[in-house]
Scaffold this active site. Structure first.
Site, short mmCIF file in Angstrom:
data_model
loop_
_atom_site.label_atom_id
_atom_site.label_comp_id
_atom_site.label_asym_id
_atom_site.label_seq_id
_atom_site.Cartn_x
_atom_site.Cartn_y
_atom_site.Cartn_z
N TYR A 91 -8.99 15.50 -5.42
CA TYR A 91 -8.16 14.94 -6.51
C TYR A 91 -7.36 16.05 -7.21
CZ TYR A 91 -7.39 11.96 -10.68
OH TYR A 91 -6.85 11.23 -11.72
N ASP A 110 0.87 -1.18 0.00
CA ASP A 110 0.00 0.00 0.00
C ASP A 110 0.91 1.23 0.00
OD1 ASP A 110 -1.64 2.14 0.63
OD2 ASP A 110 -2.82 1.01 2.10
P1 NAP Z 1 -7.41 2.33 -12.05
O1 NAP Z 1 -7.76 1.57 -13.30
O2 NAP Z 1 -8.46 2.59 -11.03
O3 NAP Z 1 -6.15 1.61 -11.37
C1 NAP Z 1 -5.64 2.12 -10.17
C2 NAP Z 1 -4.39 1.35 -9.79
O4 NAP Z 1 -3.84 1.95 -8.60
C3 NAP Z 1 -4.65 -0.11 -9.47
O5 NAP Z 1 -3.54 -0.86 -9.92
C4 NAP Z 1 -4.70 -0.12 -7.93
O6 NAP Z 1 -4.32 -1.36 -7.35
C5 NAP Z 1 -3.65 0.93 -7.62
N1 NAP Z 1 -3.77 1.51 -6.28
C6 NAP Z 1 -4.77 2.29 -5.79
N2 NAP Z 1 -4.51 2.63 -4.50
C7 NAP Z 1 -3.32 2.05 -4.19
C8 NAP Z 1 -2.50 2.02 -3.02
N3 NAP Z 1 -2.87 2.67 -1.89
N4 NAP Z 1 -1.34 1.33 -3.05
C9 NAP Z 1 -0.95 0.68 -4.18
N5 NAP Z 1 -1.68 0.67 -5.32
C10 NAP Z 1 -2.84 1.34 -5.32
O7 NAP Z 1 -6.84 3.78 -12.42
P2 NAP Z 1 -6.25 4.38 -13.79
O8 NAP Z 1 -7.34 5.03 -14.54
O9 NAP Z 1 -5.39 3.38 -14.47
O10 NAP Z 1 -5.34 5.55 -13.19
C11 NAP Z 1 -3.95 5.44 -13.02
C12 NAP Z 1 -3.40 6.81 -12.66
O11 NAP Z 1 -3.72 7.72 -13.70
C13 NAP Z 1 -3.99 7.40 -11.38
O12 NAP Z 1 -3.00 8.11 -10.69
C14 NAP Z 1 -5.04 8.36 -11.91
O13 NAP Z 1 -5.29 9.39 -10.99
C15 NAP Z 1 -4.38 8.85 -13.15
N6 NAP Z 1 -5.29 9.41 -14.14
C16 NAP Z 1 -6.26 8.63 -14.71
C17 NAP Z 1 -7.11 9.21 -15.65
C18 NAP Z 1 -8.19 8.41 -16.33
O14 NAP Z 1 -8.97 9.02 -17.06
N7 NAP Z 1 -8.26 7.10 -16.17
C19 NAP Z 1 -6.97 10.56 -16.00
C20 NAP Z 1 -5.98 11.31 -15.39
C21 NAP Z 1 -5.14 10.73 -14.48
P3 NAP Z 1 -5.39 -2.58 -7.09
O15 NAP Z 1 -5.58 -3.24 -8.44
O16 NAP Z 1 -4.72 -3.48 -6.11
O17 NAP Z 1 -6.63 -1.93 -6.57
#
Ligand code: NAP
Length: 241
Positions: A153, A59
């Site tokens: 956020y 974590d």
């Molecule tokens: P996602 O599909 O929800 O995946 C989130 C990932 O973060 C998962 O691997 C999760 O692990 C991990 N995670 C969450 N909390 C954690 C913790 N405390 N310790 C370790 N791992 C943790 O999100 P995503 O869309 O791929 O986003 C990835 C990044 O891009 C994030 O920082 C997000 O803010 C950023 N972002 C996303 C978007 C978008 O449109 N998707 C846009 C801008 C920025 P588990 O599988 O174990 O839960």
């Protein structure tokens, strides 16, 4: 072997980054918090394609868990180095400020900011000693323009951009670069509850991005070719500002 640690590498953007970096010859440490099945799938895909991947669950919000996991890994890999860090783990817990609960505020801030701090601080020494390192922080369009319903956020991602600029100046003399990537709407579990058909009308390119498109940008920043880019935040958002 040189390794990349990708926090939140089990799903979405982090999974795509893990695969892209592995295809470019880095060993990949796939970090996740709880979804072991998803992390295993990413690791299997990488190894099936001839790459090197290991799971490294912890974590990111727990200082002791971060330190223990990395100490243990380093102990077991005396010949290997983590040369690339992608701080990607992030969560969203949207609410209008007037309704926002204290724990919603802290969970989002802690995952992005404490996570960045604990993991980066732990890996910096090795990068500075080796006189090479690549740190890429996954920020967001929300951290640049602010989005209603996302005060937590937006604050976390804006702070991450500030930390990127500060750290870049601290470590540049040792050839360690620190950059941020600011995605707009990207298809992933994080955005699956959003109304894509409505929201894509706001995007000049008229679609959500793919995690693989973000991964290619991150891989470029992680490459030797990007050695003169540091302290920068690069948007990848289909023209949506
Ligand atoms: P996602 O599909 O929800 O995946 C989130 C990932 O973060 C998962 O691997 C999760 O692990 C991990 N995670 C969450 N909390 C954690 C913790 N405390 N310790 C370790 N791992 C943790 O999100 P995503 O869309 O791929 O986003 C990835 C990044 O891009 C994030 O920082 C997000 O803010 C950023 N972002 C996303 C978007 C978008 O449109 N998707 C846009 C801008 C920025 P588990 O599988 O174990 O839960």
């Amino acid at each position: 072997m040189n390794y990349a640690l990708v926090t939140g590498g089990s799903r979405g953007i982090g999974a795509a980054i893990s695969k892209e970096l592995a295809s470019r010859g880095l060993g990949v440490l796939i970090n996740y918090r709880s979804n072991e099945e998803a992390a295993n799938k990413v690791a299997e895909e990488i190894t099936d394609n001839g790459g090197v991947a290991e799971l490294l669950p912890f974590d990111v919000t727990s200082e002791s868990a971060v330190d223990e996991a990395l100490e243990c890994w380093e102990g077991a890999h005396p010949e290997d180095r983590i040369t690339t860090l992608v701080n990607n783990a992030g969560i969203r817990e949207d609410n209008l400020m007037i309704f926002m609960q204290t724990d919603q505020w802290h969970r989002v801030i802690n995952t992005t900011l404490d996570g960045f701090f604990y993991v980066t601080r732990r890996l910096l020494k090795g990068m500075l000693t080796n006189r090479f390192g690549r740190i890429i922080n996954i920020a967001s369009l929300s951290g640049l323009k602010g989005l209603p319903g996302q005060a937590n956020y937006s604050a976390a991602k804006a702070a991450l951009i500030g930390a990127t600029k500060a750290l870049a100046q601290e470590v540049a003399a040792r050839k360690v670069t620190v950059n941020a990537v600011a995605p707009g709407f990207i298809k992933s579990d994080m955005t699956k509850d959003l109304n894509e058909d409505e929201l894509k009308k706001m995007v000049p390119l008229n679609r959500f991005g793919a995690p693989e498109e973000v991964a290619v940008l991150v891989a470029f920043l992680a490459s030797k070719d990007a050695g003169y880019i540091t302290g920068e935040t690069i948007s990848i958002n289909g023209g949506l500002y």
